[in-house]
Each structure stands twice: as structure tokens, then as C-alpha cells.
Design an enzyme around this catalytic site. Structure first.
Site, PDB file in Angstrom:
ATOM      1  N   CYS A   1       3.138 -11.284 -16.082  1.00 52.22           N
ATOM      2  CA  CYS A   1       3.070 -12.425 -16.827  1.00 52.22           C
ATOM      3  C   CYS A   1       4.376 -13.185 -16.660  1.00 52.22           C
ATOM      4  O   CYS A   1       5.604 -12.730 -16.537  1.00 52.22           O
ATOM      5  CB  CYS A   1       3.138 -12.085 -18.535  1.00 52.22           C
ATOM      6  SG  CYS A   1       1.690 -11.211 -18.948  1.00 52.22           S
TER       7      CYS A   1
ATOM      8  N   ARG B   1       3.155 -13.658 -10.869  1.00 53.14           N
ATOM      9  CA  ARG B   1       3.459 -12.653 -11.883  1.00 53.14           C
ATOM     10  C   ARG B   1       2.107 -12.150 -12.528  1.00 53.14           C
ATOM     11  O   ARG B   1       2.025 -11.337 -13.532  1.00 53.14           O
ATOM     12  CB  ARG B   1       4.300 -12.925 -12.886  1.00 53.14           C
ATOM     13  CG  ARG B   1       5.676 -13.372 -12.060  1.00 53.14           C
ATOM     14  CD  ARG B   1       6.850 -13.707 -13.141  1.00 53.14           C
ATOM     15  NE  ARG B   1       7.158 -12.626 -13.720  1.00 53.14           N
ATOM     16  CZ  ARG B   1       8.313 -11.710 -13.575  1.00 53.14           C
ATOM     17  NH1 ARG B   1       8.846 -11.877 -12.420  1.00 53.14           N
ATOM     18  NH2 ARG B   1       8.430 -10.750 -14.143  1.00 53.14           N
TER      19      ARG B   1
ATOM     20  N   TRP C   1      -0.889 -11.970 -17.258  1.00 55.32           N
ATOM     21  CA  TRP C   1      -1.820 -10.568 -16.685  1.00 55.32           C
ATOM     22  C   TRP C   1      -1.936  -9.787 -17.912  1.00 55.32           C
ATOM     23  O   TRP C   1      -1.046  -9.271 -18.534  1.00 55.32           O
ATOM     24  CB  TRP C   1      -0.689 -10.059 -15.635  1.00 55.32           C
ATOM     25  CG  TRP C   1      -1.269  -8.717 -14.957  1.00 55.32           C
ATOM     26  CD1 TRP C   1      -2.184  -8.741 -13.656  1.00 55.32           C
ATOM     27  CD2 TRP C   1      -1.545  -7.618 -15.195  1.00 55.32           C
ATOM     28  NE1 TRP C   1      -2.515  -7.966 -13.188  1.00 55.32           N
ATOM     29  CE2 TRP C   1      -2.185  -6.756 -14.145  1.00 55.32           C
ATOM     30  CE3 TRP C   1      -0.891  -6.713 -16.241  1.00 55.32           C
ATOM     31  CZ2 TRP C   1      -2.432  -5.370 -14.201  1.00 55.32           C
ATOM     32  CZ3 TRP C   1      -1.132  -5.331 -16.390  1.00 55.32           C
ATOM     33  CH2 TRP C   1      -1.869  -4.797 -15.149  1.00 55.32           C
TER      34      TRP C   1
ATOM     35  N   ASN D   1       5.987 -11.505 -22.366  1.00 56.42           N
ATOM     36  CA  ASN D   1       5.639 -10.606 -21.294  1.00 56.42           C
ATOM     37  C   ASN D   1       6.223  -9.211 -21.671  1.00 56.42           C
ATOM     38  O   ASN D   1       7.303  -9.019 -22.147  1.00 56.42           O
ATOM     39  CB  ASN D   1       6.417 -11.153 -19.996  1.00 56.42           C
ATOM     40  CG  ASN D   1       6.516 -10.097 -19.018  1.00 56.42           C
ATOM     41  OD1 ASN D   1       5.529  -9.244 -18.756  1.00 56.42           O
ATOM     42  ND2 ASN D   1       7.381 -10.193 -17.924  1.00 56.42           N
ATOM     43  N   GLY D   2       5.092  -8.335 -21.580  1.00 54.98           N
ATOM     44  CA  GLY D   2       5.413  -6.843 -21.873  1.00 54.98           C
ATOM     45  C   GLY D   2       4.611  -6.395 -22.788  1.00 54.98           C
ATOM     46  O   GLY D   2       3.237  -6.761 -22.794  1.00 54.98           O
TER      47      GLY D   2
ATOM     48  N   GLU E   1       0.127   2.941   3.886  1.00 51.41           N
ATOM     49  CA  GLU E   1       0.407   1.486   3.653  1.00 51.41           C
ATOM     50  C   GLU E   1      -0.732   0.549   4.225  1.00 51.41           C
ATOM     51  O   GLU E   1      -1.120  -0.255   3.476  1.00 51.41           O
ATOM     52  CB  GLU E   1       1.734   1.136   4.210  1.00 51.41           C
ATOM     53  CG  GLU E   1       2.029  -0.116   4.135  1.00 51.41           C
ATOM     54  CD  GLU E   1       2.231  -0.730   2.712  1.00 51.41           C
ATOM     55  OE1 GLU E   1       1.962  -0.205   1.680  1.00 51.41           O
ATOM     56  OE2 GLU E   1       2.137  -2.009   2.620  1.00 51.41           O
TER      57      GLU E   1
ATOM     58  N   LYS F   1      -2.940  -1.969   1.832  1.00 52.16           N
ATOM     59  CA  LYS F   1      -2.925  -3.511   1.969  1.00 52.16           C
ATOM     60  C   LYS F   1      -4.522  -4.223   2.160  1.00 52.16           C
ATOM     61  O   LYS F   1      -4.760  -4.838   1.639  1.00 52.16           O
ATOM     62  CB  LYS F   1      -2.208  -3.781   3.392  1.00 52.16           C
ATOM     63  CG  LYS F   1      -1.334  -4.948   3.481  1.00 52.16           C
ATOM     64  CD  LYS F   1      -0.150  -5.050   2.525  1.00 52.16           C
ATOM     65  CE  LYS F   1      -0.050  -4.236   1.603  1.00 52.16           C
ATOM     66  NZ  LYS F   1       1.397  -4.223   0.958  1.00 52.16           N
TER      67      LYS F   1
ATOM     68  N   GLU G   1      -6.191  -3.765  -1.362  1.00 51.23           N
ATOM     69  CA  GLU G   1      -5.747  -4.636  -2.530  1.00 51.23           C
ATOM     70  C   GLU G   1      -6.267  -5.888  -2.254  1.00 51.23           C
ATOM     71  O   GLU G   1      -6.263  -6.680  -3.240  1.00 51.23           O
ATOM     72  CB  GLU G   1      -4.334  -4.305  -2.631  1.00 51.23           C
ATOM     73  CG  GLU G   1      -3.506  -5.095  -1.536  1.00 51.23           C
ATOM     74  CD  GLU G   1      -1.923  -4.982  -2.003  1.00 51.23           C
ATOM     75  OE1 GLU G   1      -1.070  -4.457  -1.277  1.00 51.23           O
ATOM     76  OE2 GLU G   1      -1.594  -5.344  -3.411  1.00 51.23           O
TER      77      GLU G   1
ATOM     78  N   HIS H   1     -11.410  18.518   6.710  1.00 57.97           N
ATOM     79  CA  HIS H   1     -11.290  19.436   5.399  1.00 57.97           C
ATOM     80  C   HIS H   1     -11.956  18.923   4.252  1.00 57.97           C
ATOM     81  O   HIS H   1     -11.990  19.284   3.022  1.00 57.97           O
ATOM     82  CB  HIS H   1      -9.973  19.810   5.110  1.00 57.97           C
ATOM     83  CG  HIS H   1      -9.183  20.455   6.174  1.00 57.97           C
ATOM     84  ND1 HIS H   1      -9.406  21.755   6.399  1.00 57.97           N
ATOM     85  CD2 HIS H   1      -8.420  20.193   7.062  1.00 57.97           C
ATOM     86  CE1 HIS H   1      -8.917  22.119   7.492  1.00 57.97           C
ATOM     87  NE2 HIS H   1      -8.141  21.168   7.791  1.00 57.97           N
TER      88      HIS H   1
ATOM     89  N   LYS I   1       2.269  -9.600  -9.113  1.00 55.93           N
ATOM     90  CA  LYS I   1       3.374  -9.344  -7.912  1.00 55.93           C
ATOM     91  C   LYS I   1       4.387  -8.170  -8.722  1.00 55.93           C
ATOM     92  O   LYS I   1       5.141  -7.347  -8.194  1.00 55.93           O
ATOM     93  CB  LYS I   1       4.139 -10.516  -7.660  1.00 55.93           C
ATOM     94  CG  LYS I   1       5.127 -10.146  -6.609  1.00 55.93           C
ATOM     95  CD  LYS I   1       4.622 -10.228  -5.310  1.00 55.93           C
ATOM     96  CE  LYS I   1       5.852  -9.819  -4.229  1.00 55.93           C
ATOM     97  NZ  LYS I   1       4.940  -9.145  -3.168  1.00 55.93           N
TER      98      LYS I   1
HETATM   99  C1  F6R Z   1       1.211  -3.777  -2.739  1.00 56.32           C
HETATM  100  C2  F6R Z   1       2.611  -3.983  -3.481  1.00 56.32           C
HETATM  101  C3  F6R Z   1       2.721  -2.950  -4.734  1.00 56.32           C
HETATM  102  C4  F6R Z   1       4.138  -2.770  -4.888  1.00 56.32           C
HETATM  103  C5  F6R Z   1       4.450  -1.952  -6.085  1.00 56.32           C
HETATM  104  C6  F6R Z   1       5.957  -1.738  -6.459  1.00 56.32           C
HETATM  105  O1  F6R Z   1       1.106  -4.565  -1.542  1.00 56.32           O
HETATM  106  O2  F6R Z   1       3.203  -4.762  -3.391  1.00 56.32           O
HETATM  107  O3  F6R Z   1       2.394  -1.739  -4.341  1.00 56.32           O
HETATM  108  O4  F6R Z   1       5.004  -2.305  -3.550  1.00 56.32           O
HETATM  109  O5  F6R Z   1       3.939  -2.619  -7.425  1.00 56.32           O
HETATM  110  O6  F6R Z   1       6.558  -3.011  -6.723  1.00 56.32           O
HETATM  111  P1  F6R Z   1       8.229  -3.137  -6.236  1.00 56.32           P
HETATM  112  O7  F6R Z   1       8.479  -2.750  -4.950  1.00 56.32           O
HETATM  113  O8  F6R Z   1       8.523  -4.596  -6.791  1.00 56.32           O
HETATM  114  O9  F6R Z   1       9.004  -1.957  -7.241  1.00 56.32           O
END
Ligand code: F6R
Length: 602
Positions: free
Chosen positions: A2, A27, A74, A100-101, A479, A483, A486, A502, A597
């Protein structure tokens, strides 16, 4: 999660709020709204489901208003819809609130104070604004005192911005655990979740701390604790450059951020070098870390994946045993702590609630802490004993790319300096090796057309996919899989290549894409064996191999770099795979569904 922006000043507020929300859209973007108050004390509320672009279409720009609040959501409580979109209003329409929260005791507050019939949506926020309205009406309180009274009842995390229709020249704000800061201007003041929202109009900011409320007019900002004590705090200049927030000629932020990675690695080298060209970390931090007999890395998502490379560096370069923890799981099975543990928190945003709750606990226990973050002044940075910045520049795409490589580079530098102090890594010229990585990243990025074609062949029409690797390549596989899943919504697993047989190999069928990463000489032949196993069961394999370990039929050859740093390079084609697969499948690369984000709820 948010985004909030509030403005009181002289300009037409609608555009300030919309532009601010556009900058905060990373956000959360399931619905958005703004509220503006004109000088006749008449309020105008605009809310829309979906993106800010949808909201923009319905906002009336002709209303003469100079104060207002806005929100991009969000969803936590209540589905994304116009009724649940913020701002929310009290029963009599006097107060308007954005939040937000998560209000933890909203059910209790609802039962005790709020007339259910007056509620229009299902959000926890609506309960709070009703509470403010009730206190003002029934106890004859001013807007400010009613807000304070409500804050006294609310439990949970919040950043609030509030307007009282009786005071069109005043904005109220308050914060607990969720990010919010004040921006100062000539003849205006603003509040925002993040400096990015207002960096076009000011670069002077003041922090708000948990448990504080703020009263803003166009000429004045005053901060008080919820208990009523006045707080004096100096302002600071934000280092965000407005031009960094633009996409320029790029179609998506993610591609821009992938392309920026060589420059980010070079910038990190510079930032951590002294005038003699030596890599340096503040002496007090080095001393504190060298006292540690075990390091615990705590992080989420992509940052957690970087943490595994951190473990490799800390153990190999500095000989300090290291554990890596998913932040949201930490409190259910905390490590057995004895001796001198040291905690590292890795967070691009520096605001992640799951990581922050561990930091709070670790501080209560009295252990030393370090945060690696991209955002100076963020919560995790302020609250840890020390901070190392990632110097990656703002990362706007929801899928993290350059922050991940920056985290790995900074972890390598930190571990190397710790190693040098103990005369372990004297033979390693890390500046040179990281420079080689930056050059190699450039040559991979130059291949993006070819990588895009491969992504189309392998991933455009599939429902599932695998990344496999061993050792450091397994960390990259985790990772790479995150990527891809998501943003492209392909169900993808990152798997330890040797573990497939396994159980998981049962999922391999004719045409299943399996991407294998091979950068480590010690595991290359075993991974090759695993590739054959899946190939003979119908998998469509795609091999990313480092020069020296490649075979003629491999699809992507990575220039040779120092094996410990290979992840920095190997992840780049996987990011491009995710990017192009998503484009080919027709989805929004920068704003994947259900995500935001900065994850500021636990
Ligand atoms: C995936 C991504 C998330 C963040 C996670 C932690 O692309 O960006 O998995 O890595 O939400 O966020 P931060 O690094 O801001 O604590």
C-alpha cells in the site's frame, strides 16, 4: 505494501496526488483512490479498482483544491473493489482516512465501538475512521484529539493520513511499524510512504518514528508522540535522483534494472574502495563481526536467496560458520544461540515486516546486528547497529534483479574484508574479479535477443518448469525459479539437481522445460548426469554453462569468472528468461498479480 501520499499547499492537489501514487504503484496496485477538500470544506472522493491509470480517468481536475490524500492498495482485509479501496470515511463523512498496515484488534474495536450498519466495506481501516468520527462526535473532541484517542485504541501496524473536513488546511498523519515520512517544501508539506512519491517536488525529508503523530499545514509541521509530547527532529536530504525513477526508453523497469547490473557492480566496488583502491568496511563493524563465532542471516524471498551466497562467502572467505533463515519462520524454530552470534538482515527495501520482527527480537536479546539494504534511512537500517548500503539505485520492478546482484556483491566484499583481516583471502583480488563479472554481465546482456528467442521456445506455452543445479548453482536455481514463477505464472521449482531423483523427477514428462546451471567444476559432471536423467524422460533441457565447463550443444555459454562469484553472472540469463517468457505470455512484467514490492505486513 500500500502506498500513501498526502499534500497540503497551494498547487492543484489532484495532480500531485496522482503523480505521487504513480510512483508508489509498485507498493500495491489492486485499487486506488484520492480525496481532496476544497476551500468550501467540501470533500471529493474518487476511488477505482485496478491501476492508477484507471483512477486518473475518473478524477475531476477542475475542483479547486489544495489539500488531499491518496492511496494505492494491496488488499489484506477485504477483496480488491471500489468499496474496499481507500480512502475511507467516517459515518458522518467528516473524517477521511488512508492506511497502510494491518489493524490486529479491528474485530474487537468493531464490536465495542462501531455500528455495523454504517460500514460499507470489509476493511480494518474503515473501523478506525469510524472510531475517530465517533470520538469526535460523542466526546466533542477536535479532529486532532479524536485521532489521538483512536490511536490509543488501535493495535497493529499502521501508517495513516487523515483529513478532517472542518480543517481543509491541515493534514494529520501517524505511524507504527509501517513506513511513512514527511516531505518539506516552500508553501507546501507532504507525507508519503516513500520518498519516491514526492522526489519530483522536494528532496528534504523528516522521519516519523513509531508511536508519533504529525500535524501538517502548508507552512508548518509539528510532530508529537501519541501521548502528547512535542518532538523536535532535523530534516535530511534524500539521495534519490528523480531521473532514476523514470523508465527512459525501456518498455519495462525490469529490463532497465537487469541492464543496469554491470554499472551497479562497478558502483559498489567504488563505494567500498578507499583512495588507495582497497576495499573497506567500517572498522567498528569489522571488529564486531570478528568477535562472532556464528553468523545468522535473516531475509525473505530474493534477499533470502542472496543470503545463501552470503553463507558461502562468509564461510569460505572469512571462515565464520553461517546459517541462513527465512525471516517468517525464524520465531517458530529459532536457532540455539550461544557464544557470540552476529545477525545480518538482508532487505532491498529495508521495510520488510517479516525481517523486522526478527530484528526487534534479536535486539531484545542484545545481539549485534547489521542490515544490508538499498534504502538509506529505512526501518531495518535505522534499527540495526550498522548498515551497509547496496548502492543499486531505486529498484521499481516488483521482481528484484539488480538488488539481488548488489546484495551478493556487497556480501562478497564484506566477507573478503573479514578474510583479509584474518589473512585468509590475501590471494584474492576481489576488485579485479568483480570487474570481470561486470564485463561478463555486459556480454550476457548483449545476448538478450538470443536469450529472448530461447525463452519463447522453452517457456511460452508451458505450465511448469524446473531450474536445477548443485552447490552455488542450486542457490541460483532457487532465485531463477522464483523470478520465473512470480512474473510469468509458470509453476517453477528450483531444485538441487541430485535431489530430483528422490521424488520430484516423477513430474518430468514429455516437453517439461528443465534449465540446468553449470558454473562449478566440482559438480559439473554430476549435474550433467542429472540432465541426462531428465532428458531421457522427455524433458526439454536448456543448459547454461560456464566457459571451460561447456559442451557443444549447450544453449547459453557464460564467460568464465571467479567460481565463487559465478552466481552474479549466472543469474542474469535467468532474469532475462523470466522477463521474455512473461512478455511472450502477454503479462505485465513490472506488476505481477497479487504481489507488491515492499512487503510491510507479516
Ligand atoms: C522477488 C522479491 C521478493 C523480495 C522479498 C523481500 O523478486 O523481490 O521476494 O526479495 O519480498 O524483500 P526485501 O528484500 O525488500 O526485504
Amino acid at each position: 505494501m500500500c502506498g500513501i501520499v498526502g499534500y497540503v499547499g497551494q498547487d492543484a492537489v489532484q495532480e500531485v496526488l496522482l503523480q505521487g501514487l504513480e510512483k508508489l504503484e509498485y507498493r500495491g496496485y489492486d485499487s486506488a483512490g484520492i480525496f481532496v477538500l476544497d476551500q468550501e470544506k467540501e470533500g471529493h472522493l474518487f476511488k477505482e479498482k485496478g491501476r492508477i491509470a484507471e483512477l486518473r480517468k475518473i478524477v475531476d481536475h477542475s475542483i479547486p483544491a489544495h489539500s488531499g490524500i491518496g492511496h494505492t492498495r494491496w488488499a489484506t482485509h477485504g477483496v480488491p473493489s471500489v468499496v474496499n479501496a481507500h480512502p475511507h470515511q467516517s459515518a458522518d463523512g467528516r473524517f477521511t482516512l488512508v492506511h497502510n498496515g494491518v489493524i490486529e484488534n479491528f474485530q474487537e474495536l468493531k464490536e465495542m465501538y462501531v455500528d455495523e450498519a454504517a460500514l460499507v466495506g470489509n476493511t480494518d481501516t474503515e473501523i478506525v475512521v469510524h472510531l475517530i468520527g465517533k470520538f469526535a462526535k460523542e466526546q466533542g473532541l477536535s479532529g486532532k484529539e479524536a485521532f489521538r484517542a483512536a490511536l490509543g485504541k488501535v493495535k497493529g501496524s499502521y501508517a495513516f493520513a487523515l483529513m478532517d473536513s472542518e480543517e481543509p488546511d491541515t493534514l494529520y498523519a501517524a505511524k507504527n511499524k509501517s513506513p511513512l515520512l514527511i516531505g518539506l517544501g516552500d508553501d507546501f508539506n507532504v507525507v508519503a510512504s516513500d520518498a519516491m512519491a514526492t522526489v519530483q517536488i522536494t528532496n528534504e525529508y523528516v522521519e516519523i518514528h513509531d508511536g508519533e503523530m504529525v500535524i501538517l499545514t502548508k507552512d508548518n509541521v509539528s510532530i508529537e508522540t501519541i501521548a502528547g509530547k512535542t518532538v523536535e527532529r532535523d530534516s535530511y536530504q534524500a539521495s534519490v535522483d528523480a531521473s532514476d525513477l523514470e523508465k527512459g526508453t525501456y518498455p519495462y523497469y525490469m529490463l532497465k534494472e537487469i541492464d543496469e547490473q554491470p554499472a551497479v557492480v562497478r558502483n559498489i566496488i567504488q563505494q567500498y574502495q578507499n583512495e588507495a583502491g582497497e576495499l573497506v568496511i567500517p572498522e567498528s563493524l569489522v571488529e564486531s563481526m570478528l568477535l562472532a563465532d556464528r553468523i545468522h542471516i535473516v531475509a525473505c524471498g530474493t534477499s533470502y536467496h542472496a543470503g545463501w551466497l552470503g553463507k558461502h562467502f562468509l564461510e569460505h572467505f572469512a571462515h565464520i560458520p553461517t546459517e541462513v533463515h527465512v525471516a517468517s519462520e525464524f520465531s517458530y524454530h529459532p536457532p540455539l544461540l550461544k557464544g557470540n552470534p552476529f545477525f545480518i538482515f538482508i532487505s532491498q527495501s529495508g521495510e520488510t515486516a517479516d525481517s523486522r520482527q526478527v530484528l526487534v527480537k534479536v535486539k531484545e536479546w542484545g545481539y549485534p546486528t547489521l542490515t544490508l539494504t538499498n534504502v538509506a534511512g529505512s526501518t531495518l537500517s535505522r534499527e540495526a547497529d550498522a548498515t551497509l548500503l547496496l548502492h543499486a539505485g531505486p529498484e521499481i520492478a516488483v521482481a528484484s534483479t539488480k538488488a539481488y546482484t548488489a546484495q551478493i556483491a556487497v556480501l562478497a566484499i564484506l566477507s573478503h574484508v573479514l578474510g583479509l583481516k584474518q589473512e585468509i583471502t590475501s590471494d584474492l583480488d576481489l576488485v579485479h574479479e568483480l570487474g570481470m563479472v561486470a564485463n561478463a554481465m555486459e556480454s550476457i546482456i548483449d545476448e538478450k535477443q538470443h536469450i529472448g528467442e530461447l525463452a519463447k521456445i522453452y517457456l511460452r506455452d508451458t505450465r511448469n518448469a524446473f531450474y536445477i543445479g548443485r552447490g552455488l548453482d542450486y542457490y541460483v536455481s532457487m532465485e531463477a525459479a522464483l523470478k520465473l514463477k512470480e512474473i510469468s505464472y509458470i509453476q517453477t521449482e528450483g531444485f538441487a539437481a541430485g535431489e530430483l531423483k528422490h521424488g520430484t523427477i516423477a513430474l518430468i514428462e514429455e516437453g517439461t522445460p528443465v534449465m540446468a546451471i553449470i558454473t562449478q567444476a566440482e559438480s559439473a559432471s554430476h549435474t550433467r548426469g542429472n540432465i541426462e536423467e531428465v532428458r531421457s524422460r522427455g524433458a526439454n533441457t536448456c543448459v547454461f554453462a560456464m566457459e571451460g565447463l561447456e559442451r557443444g550443444s549447450d544453449e547459453i555459454i557464460l564467460p568464465a569468472v571467479h567460481p565463487s562469484l559465478a552466481a552474479l553472472l549466472a543469474v542474469v540469463p535467468t532474469q532475462l528468461f523470466a522477463y521474455f517468457a512473461t512478455l511472450h505470455r502477454g503479462y505485465d512484467v513490472d506488476k505481477p498479480r497479487n504481489l507488491a514490492k515492499s512487503v510491510t505486513v507479516e
